[in-house]
Design a protein around this motif. Structure first.
Motif, PDB file in Angstrom:
ATOM      1  N   GLN A 126      47.767  45.569  45.900  1.00 36.28           N
ATOM      2  CA  GLN A 126      47.699  45.127  44.508  1.00 36.28           C
ATOM      3  C   GLN A 126      46.403  44.368  44.257  1.00 36.28           C
ATOM      4  N   PRO A 127      45.460  44.965  43.524  1.00 41.11           N
ATOM      5  CA  PRO A 127      44.270  44.213  43.110  1.00 41.11           C
ATOM      6  C   PRO A 127      44.567  43.342  41.894  1.00 41.11           C
ATOM      7  N   ILE A 128      43.973  42.159  41.890  1.00 43.61           N
ATOM      8  CA  ILE A 128      44.093  41.223  40.769  1.00 43.61           C
ATOM      9  C   ILE A 128      42.696  40.999  40.215  1.00 43.61           C
ATOM     10  N   TRP A 129      42.523  41.301  38.947  1.00 43.77           N
ATOM     11  CA  TRP A 129      41.222  41.147  38.299  1.00 43.77           C
ATOM     12  C   TRP A 129      41.042  39.689  37.918  1.00 43.77           C
ATOM     13  N   VAL A 130      40.031  39.034  38.499  1.00 47.15           N
ATOM     14  CA  VAL A 130      39.771  37.618  38.249  1.00 47.15           C
ATOM     15  C   VAL A 130      38.458  37.501  37.481  1.00 47.15           C
ATOM     16  N   ARG A 131      38.525  36.855  36.337  1.00 49.47           N
ATOM     17  CA  ARG A 131      37.422  36.842  35.375  1.00 49.47           C
ATOM     18  C   ARG A 131      37.025  35.401  35.061  1.00 49.47           C
ATOM     19  N   VAL A 132      35.726  35.138  35.067  1.00 53.01           N
ATOM     20  CA  VAL A 132      35.212  33.810  34.723  1.00 53.01           C
ATOM     21  C   VAL A 132      34.333  33.927  33.491  1.00 53.01           C
ATOM     22  N   ARG A 142      44.523  30.695  43.451  1.00 51.64           N
ATOM     23  CA  ARG A 142      45.834  30.541  44.093  1.00 51.64           C
ATOM     24  C   ARG A 142      46.759  31.665  43.621  1.00 51.64           C
ATOM     25  N   ILE A 143      47.338  32.386  44.565  1.00 54.78           N
ATOM     26  CA  ILE A 143      48.289  33.454  44.263  1.00 54.78           C
ATOM     27  C   ILE A 143      49.661  32.975  44.717  1.00 54.78           C
ATOM     28  N   GLU A 144      50.496  32.620  43.761  1.00 58.24           N
ATOM     29  CA  GLU A 144      51.809  32.062  44.067  1.00 58.24           C
ATOM     30  C   GLU A 144      52.851  33.180  44.040  1.00 58.24           C
ATOM     31  N   LYS A 199      54.333  35.443  41.248  1.00 59.76           N
ATOM     32  CA  LYS A 199      54.881  34.693  40.127  1.00 59.76           C
ATOM     33  C   LYS A 199      53.801  34.243  39.142  1.00 59.76           C
ATOM     34  N   ARG A 200      52.652  33.886  39.674  1.00 58.65           N
ATOM     35  CA  ARG A 200      51.539  33.485  38.813  1.00 58.65           C
ATOM     36  C   ARG A 200      50.267  33.401  39.651  1.00 58.65           C
ATOM     37  N   VAL A 201      49.142  33.425  38.949  1.00 64.05           N
ATOM     38  CA  VAL A 201      47.843  33.190  39.563  1.00 64.05           C
ATOM     39  C   VAL A 201      47.229  32.003  38.844  1.00 64.05           C
ATOM     40  N   SER A 202      46.726  31.048  39.588  1.00 67.42           N
ATOM     41  CA  SER A 202      46.144  29.854  38.983  1.00 67.42           C
ATOM     42  C   SER A 202      44.796  29.545  39.621  1.00 67.42           C
ATOM     43  N   PHE A 203      44.065  28.617  39.000  1.00 64.70           N
ATOM     44  CA  PHE A 203      42.702  28.318  39.428  1.00 64.70           C
ATOM     45  C   PHE A 203      42.480  26.817  39.443  1.00 64.70           C
ATOM     46  N   THR A 204      41.717  26.360  40.410  1.00 66.19           N
ATOM     47  CA  THR A 204      41.217  24.999  40.360  1.00 66.19           C
ATOM     48  C   THR A 204      39.965  24.986  39.486  1.00 66.19           C
ATOM     49  N   PRO A 205      39.524  23.824  39.019  1.00 64.69           N
ATOM     50  CA  PRO A 205      38.223  23.787  38.340  1.00 64.69           C
ATOM     51  C   PRO A 205      37.127  24.276  39.288  1.00 64.69           C
ATOM     52  N   PRO A 245      36.055  24.426  33.583  1.00 63.04           N
ATOM     53  CA  PRO A 245      37.495  24.168  33.633  1.00 63.04           C
ATOM     54  C   PRO A 245      38.302  25.436  33.885  1.00 63.04           C
ATOM     55  N   PRO A 246      39.515  25.290  34.410  1.00 54.82           N
ATOM     56  CA  PRO A 246      40.369  26.457  34.659  1.00 54.82           C
ATOM     57  C   PRO A 246      40.641  27.290  33.413  1.00 54.82           C
TER      58      PRO A 246
END
Length: 827
Positions: A151-157, A173-175, A81-87, A96-97
């Motif tokens: 399923q790979p998820i590309w996570v970018r900072v 977090r992968i919801e 449903k969504r991918v989210s991040f903590t700080p 920050p996220p």
């Protein structure tokens, strides 16, 4: 190798009770793991295929992006449903996220592997085709994943400029509709700030079709590119909305050269040719485009496209002009470069362009072409003839062209202001380009549908890190730019492309009409440019060390590392050195100067040796490594040494390091690396083989598989071979005597890096107490399963054994009649 940088081969598994629908009473098996950005993750990839880790650990400078992958797989269909991040926090400091983002990796079907001319295949594809290959980065914020599909998820900072150095930690977090998964994320930020895109010293040239055709070639369908793929044409309101996203992309991906198809833009304005042949230029569309992207901070160079054109442009050498047709319309026309019409056009166009560029204040940014890839006598005469005519009107204009064909390419380089040799051309004959670069000219590296084979390029089926290494190659060779055809030539279907991905590096997004779809290849290219920036920062304080570190990863277009873990370690050294941190290594100069061996105290991963010389120094020298201090191997050689400070990059495992021969003048001898987390039980040991290698590729010392030095190209002479006829299937093995019963839990076999076709089909591991009765351990591994896609890693429940056997099978083919073997490690 620092333990904190290892992505250990451990995964997160969970049995989660579905809670979204109370009536569901089953459980599901979930796998979540971290993978490097440099690793291709396929729909059927498992944690054991990708160098899985429990933490996504990144290294970064400030003002750059760095990415990795979070990978999820379940035995039942589910929706993310969504991918989210903590700080991300380091004490009281935080990122920050809002500086973190994600995309779902999409897969592109390839009907065959990349090939040029029908027989020049890429030698090390990440997987044989046909298959689905990771490439696109979806703009969707949620996605549904089928059962038993990875399923790979590309996570970018993105690291802001203001962030202090330190290790920042947080959580991804992968919801999903079947529960929430988390995985830790850490970023080691160095207090080094790379410049903004518009201020970069590196020019990234991507030939684009956003404003209309850039050459004489019309779309095959006859429909303009943007209209065919988005449903609207340039300069419409919807197109300008899309250009907002293109501007964001240019800024984020350091695409700071703006390609301007000049005659197309002049026609898009109100340029007219009167009955007497006088051209009344309307620069309004040119000015509008330049202002739009300049205002958004994405322009350091303006590229005027171009003078030569027409069918057969590389041999006929016509000039692209604007004329009045029989109906009074202004249209393009291609005329011979020797004609009076060509002379008239050059006088009018180049003169008016010169005056406009100067009036707009673009002189320092502007450069333009004569013609693409001149070859043969007609290309030589045509390019030089047009060049002379253009320079006669505008002596100060900067000229540069993509070249390939020698000797014309080298001859042209001596006249160009900007040299742009194809990577293959530069591999064959770098001397002219290097000499002209030393005079202060720009040197940009160029690739397109060539080179293939074992050279760096950015085809979809090549390893993802190939594109990143182009930035390291540029840093190593003093180049300051890169050119690629093409950025978005979506007119040719993927099935019809011989070399996959040559025609575009961003995808059209028909679903999201105001967005472009990025790719992991574009990410890799941006990473390479950012790495170039860090090397350049280090060059300001220590130019030789910076160059040597870059050379450790890529010295020529066909000579580069195939080990992404080594790439990460060298990159960490560059980041640390650019931040002013001393080379983290043990100084063994006092031992080495006497000619004695240097004992590191335990088995180490050796990444390189740093040497500092006094008043005298050798013209050349060789670094040797050893596991036991008795049997030595040449691990690295420096020729044409000029004293001062050197870094000799090595990718080796050893306990002992030395200069092959003692020399005068040595002040410092530091070994860069770290202790191995576990002892290699067969390091430096001899072994028994079930075959005798042929004379051309002997295992001369019975130590080629245990000397600790990794082979990376055909010419280094380190691997040995077993041969077979086409269609023949052979089984063969090596066995080791450990000397006593020891705990054994893993075996790693280094596949041949340069030619993936010369690897075994299967790898098996067996153990024994007596060397006669054998028990098979672990799975049969049928393809490389490490982060780099080169090593066969077999892991199993720990057992006690004195003997270890590694067994192989191979069915030989006409194009690959051998198996090259290199290092084998037992832990």
């Amino acid at each position: 190798m620092r333990p904190s940088r290892l992505l250990a081969a451990v995964l997160v598994t969970a049995t989660i009770t579905a809670s979204t629908t109370p009536s569901i009473a089953h459980t599901q098996h979930s796998q979540v793991w971290a993978a490097r950005a440099a690793t291709h993750v396929f729909p059927d990839s498992l944690p054991t295929d990708t160098g899985a880790g429990t933490t996504l650990a990144l290294d970064s400078a400030r003002n750059e992006f760095e990415a990795g992958q979070v990978v999820i797989r379940r035995d039942r269909a589910f929706t993310i449903k969504r991918v989210s991040f903590t700080p991300l926090t380091a004490g009281f400091r935080q990122i920050p996220p809002s500086e973190l983002s994600y995309n779902f990796v999409k897969f592109t079907a390839l009907n065959h592997n990349s090939v040029f001319g029908g027989n020049q295949y890429v030698y090390a594809p990440s997987r044989p085709a046909p298959d689905d290959f990771p490439d696109g980065l979806s703009n969707d914020r949620s996605t549904t994943v089928a059962a038993n599909r990875t399923q790979p998820i590309w996570v970018r900072v993105h690291i802001p400029k203001y962030v202090a150095g330190g290790v920042y930690r947080g959580t991804v977090r992968i919801e999903t509709d079947r529960g929430t998964e988390t995985i830790p994320l850490s970023v080691n930020v160095r207090p080094v700030t790379i410049p903004d895109t518009k201020d970069s010293g590196f020019t990234d040239v991507e030939w684009t079709l956003f404003f209309g055709t850039v050459s004489h070639q019309p779309p095959p369908s006859g429909v303009e590119t943007m209209l065919a793929n988005y449903g609207f044409s340039p300069f419409t309101p919807k197109w300008w909305k899309l250009m907002e996203d293109y501007a964001d992309l240019r800024r984020d991906y350091r695409n700071n050269n703006l390609t301007l198809p000049m005659t197309t833009l002049l026609l898009a304005g109100d340029t007219k040719v009167d009955a007497a042949g006088k051209v009344h230029f309307d620069w309004s569309k040119v000015d509008q485009v330049v202002k739009f992207f300049t205002d958004r901070g994405t322009v350091s160079r303006l590229e005027g496209f171009w003078v030569n054109g027409g069918p057969g442009y590389s041999t006929v050498w016509d000039v692209e002009t604007l004329v009045r047709d029989a109906d009074g319309r202004t249209v393009k026309k291609y005329v011979p470069w020797t004609s009076a019409e060509a002379d008239d056009w050059i006088q009018q166009y180049v003169g008016a362009l010169r005056d406009h560029v100067k009036a707009k204040g673009w002189t320092d940014k502007w450069w333009m072409h004569i013609g693409d890839e001149p070859k043969g006598e007609s290309g030589d005469k045509g390019w030089n003839g047009i060049f002379d005519k253009v320079k006669a009107v505008w002596p100060d204009v900067k000229i540069g062209d993509a070249t390939f064909h020698d000797p014309v390419a080298s001859q042209v380089a001596e006249r160009e202001d900007i040299m742009i040799p194809n990577l293959l051309n530069y591999e064959w004959n770098p001397k002219t380009f290097d000499a002209e670069r030393a005079k202060g000219k720009d040197l940009w590296l160029y690739n397109c549908n060539i080179p293939t084979q074992g050279f760096l390029n950015r085809f979809i089926d090549q390893p993802e890190y190939y594109q990143r290494l182009i930035g390291w190659l540029a840093a190593a060779r003093g180049a300051n730019g890169h050119l690629h055809w093409a950025f978005n030539n979506w007119n040719i279907s993927m099935d019809d492309q011989d070399v996959k991905g040559d025609f575009w590096v961003v995808n059209p997004d028909q679903k999201h009409k105001n967005l472009l779809e990025r790719t992991i290849r574009l990410e890799s290219m941006r990473d390479g440019i950012e790495d170039w920036e860090v090397v350049e920062i280090l060059k300001k304080t220590n130019p030789q060390l910076a160059t040597d570190l870059a050379l450790a990863l890529a010295s020529k277009p066909g000579t580069f590392t195939g080990d992404v873990t080594y790439m990460e370690r060298i990159r960490a050294l560059v980041l640390d050195a650019a931040a002013g941190k001393p080379l983290a290594a043990r100084d063994l100069a006092s031992t080495i100067k006497s000619g004695a061996l240097a004992d590191l105290g335990s088995q180490h991963q050796v990444d390189g040796v740093y040497l500092k010389w006094g008043a005298t120094h050798p013209a050349e020298y060789t670094i040797q490594t050893s596991y036991d201090g008795v049997s030595w191997v040449d691990a690295g050689t420096r020729t044409k040494a000029d004293g001062g400070e050197d870094f000799v990059g090595l990718n080796a495992k050893a306990r002992y390091v030395r200069l092959k021969a003692p020399v005068d003048g040595l002040l410092t001898f530091k070994v860069a690396g770290a202790p191995l987390p576990r002892e290699n039980l067969v390091g430096g040991r001899t072994y028994d083989k079930s075959w005798e290698p042929p004379k051309g590729f002997p295992d001369s010392t019975l130590l080629e598989s245990t000397d600790g030095v990794i082979s990376d190209n055909f010419g280094d002479g380190r691997p040995y071979v077993i041969q077979g006829g086409a269609g023949e299937t052979k089984s063969f093995d090596l066995s080791f005597d450990l000397g006593s019963r020891k705990t054994v839990r893993a075996v790693e076999v280094q596949g041949y890096v340069e030619y993936s076709g010369y690897r075994p089909d299967t790898v098996r591991v067996l153990t024994s107490d007596d060397g006669v009765n054998w028990t098979e351990r672990g799975p049969v591994v049928s393809r490389p399963n490490d982060a780099s896609g080169n090593r066969f890693e077999v892991r199993f429940t720990p057992v006690q054994a004195q003997h270890v056997k590694v067994a192989f099978t191979r069915t030989f083919t006409p194009s690959a009649d051998g198996v090259f073997l290199d290092d084998i490690e037992v832990y």
